[in-house]
Design an enzyme around this catalytic site. Structure first.
Site, short mmCIF file in Angstrom:
data_model
loop_
_atom_site.label_atom_id
_atom_site.label_comp_id
_atom_site.label_asym_id
_atom_site.label_seq_id
_atom_site.Cartn_x
_atom_site.Cartn_y
_atom_site.Cartn_z
CG HIS A 47 -1.74 -0.99 1.36
ND1 HIS A 47 -2.44 -1.68 2.86
CD2 HIS A 47 -2.16 -2.35 0.16
CE1 HIS A 47 -2.90 -2.75 2.10
NE2 HIS A 47 -3.10 -2.73 1.12
CE LYS A 74 3.07 3.64 4.87
NZ LYS A 74 2.19 2.62 3.98
CE1 TYR A 110 1.26 0.04 10.95
CE2 TYR A 110 1.39 1.52 8.95
CZ TYR A 110 0.92 0.21 9.90
OH TYR A 110 -0.54 0.52 9.08
CG ASP A 116 -4.01 -5.76 0.70
OD1 ASP A 116 -3.79 -6.30 1.57
OD2 ASP A 116 -4.32 -4.84 -0.10
C1 LIG Z 1 -4.36 2.68 7.22
C2 LIG Z 1 -5.48 2.79 8.16
C3 LIG Z 1 -6.65 2.40 7.69
N1 LIG Z 1 -7.72 2.65 8.20
C4 LIG Z 1 -8.89 2.05 7.89
C5 LIG Z 1 -9.68 2.39 6.61
C6 LIG Z 1 -10.24 0.68 7.34
O1 LIG Z 1 -11.65 1.01 7.37
C7 LIG Z 1 -8.94 -0.21 8.37
C8 LIG Z 1 -8.32 -0.96 7.99
O2 LIG Z 1 -7.73 -0.61 6.78
P1 LIG Z 1 -6.96 -1.05 5.51
O3 LIG Z 1 -7.48 -2.51 5.90
O4 LIG Z 1 -6.61 -0.98 4.77
O5 LIG Z 1 -5.47 -2.14 6.39
P2 LIG Z 1 -3.85 -2.39 6.10
O6 LIG Z 1 -5.03 -3.62 5.18
O7 LIG Z 1 -3.48 -2.46 7.28
O8 LIG Z 1 -3.88 -1.27 5.21
C9 LIG Z 1 -2.94 -0.89 6.26
O9 LIG Z 1 -1.17 -1.84 5.28
C10 LIG Z 1 -0.31 -1.94 4.64
C11 LIG Z 1 1.01 -2.09 5.23
C12 LIG Z 1 0.08 -0.05 5.21
O10 LIG Z 1 1.99 0.27 5.24
C13 LIG Z 1 -1.01 1.58 5.58
O11 LIG Z 1 -0.30 1.51 6.67
C14 LIG Z 1 -1.93 0.64 5.32
O12 LIG Z 1 -2.67 0.05 4.59
O13 LIG Z 1 -8.68 0.83 9.20
C15 LIG Z 1 -7.45 4.45 9.33
O14 LIG Z 1 -8.85 4.58 9.58
N2 LIG Z 1 -6.32 4.87 9.12
C16 LIG Z 1 -5.17 4.65 8.38
O15 LIG Z 1 -4.57 5.09 8.61
#
Ligand SMILES: Cc1cn([C@H]2C[C@H](O)[C@@H](COP(=O)(O)OP(=O)(O)O[C@H]3O[C@H](C)C(=O)[C@H](O)[C@H]3O)O2)c(=O)[nH]c1=O
Length: 185
Positions: A49, A59, A119, A157
């Site tokens: 991402h 980050k 992070y 993803d």
């Molecule tokens: C990243 C982020 C997400 N969210 C909310 C949005 C979604 O409703 C929920 C889960 O998000 P997501 O599925 O994108 O989470 P990850 O798959 O862990 O994503 C992260 O994983 C990779 C490794 C990363 O480096 C990024 O920081 C980020 O994209 O959290 C927020 O409210 N704030 C945030 O900063």
């Protein structure tokens, strides 16, 4: 970054962040948000991402529990290492931290159950600027510690674009910090 671990009969202490040290070792970046994600199973993949300009995030990644393979892919057009990646094992045990400057896609694969990644980021989350890159795009050549049919992934993803698709779809939107024309995407 390699924080110093102070162990004793109780366990250990370490400083996870010191502004003056970070600025002397990396540069004058300001962190505005701290994140934590928990993954229950080994073989959980999150990423790759990134947020596009002007909301690209730097980050500083750490492991609070368990272990994971942390990966950063350089997607800055014009960079001599464009499309190249680094991969490093971060664990609560080794206490290593990885700094990804803005312009890198980030992802990881957990190596143990109950892995917690924490992070710091240099810009706020912006859903409209969030983009992804396919974790196992063969062009990247990342050797993940989990087979594609065993990896635990979000549906989002599973369907991320490859680097080639990203480049055509977004033209230079990812990279207009280099002053290139950007297209919507
Ligand atoms: C990243 C982020 C997400 N969210 C909310 C949005 C979604 O409703 C929920 C889960 O998000 P997501 O599925 O994108 O989470 P990850 O798959 O862990 O994503 C992260 O994983 C990779 C490794 C990363 O480096 C990024 O920081 C980020 O994209 O959290 C927020 O409210 N704030 C945030 O900063």
């Amino acid at each position: 970054m390699v924080p110093k671990k102070f162990g004793d009969s109780r366990g250990y202490f370490l400083e996870t962040f010191r502004k003056s040290l970070f600025e002397s070792e990396v540069g004058p970046f300001t962190f505005v948000q701290d994140n934590r994600s928990y993954s229950a199973e080994a073989g959980t993949v999150r990423g790759l991402h990134f947020q596009i300009h002007p909301r690209a995030q730097g980050k500083l990644v750490s492991c609070s529990s368990g272990a994971f393979l942390d990966v950063a892919v350089d997607i800055r057009a014009g960079s001599p290492t464009y499309g190249k990646f680094v991969a490093v094992e971060l664990s609560a045990e080794n206490a290593l931290q990885l700094w990804l400057p803005p312009g890198f896609a980030h992802g990881f694969c957990t190596l143990t159950a109950d892995t917690v990644i924490t992070y710091k980021v240099t810009d706020y989350y912006s859903a409209e600027h969030e983009r992804g890159l396919l974790w196992n795009d063969p062009e990247l050549g990342i050797e993940w510690p989990v087979a594609a049919d065993k990896a635990i992934l979000s549906e989002k993803d599973r369907g991320q674009p490859t680097l080639a698709e990203l480049q055509s779809n977004f033209s230079y939107a990812v990279n207009d910090q280099f002053g290139r024309l950007s297209r919507s995407g």
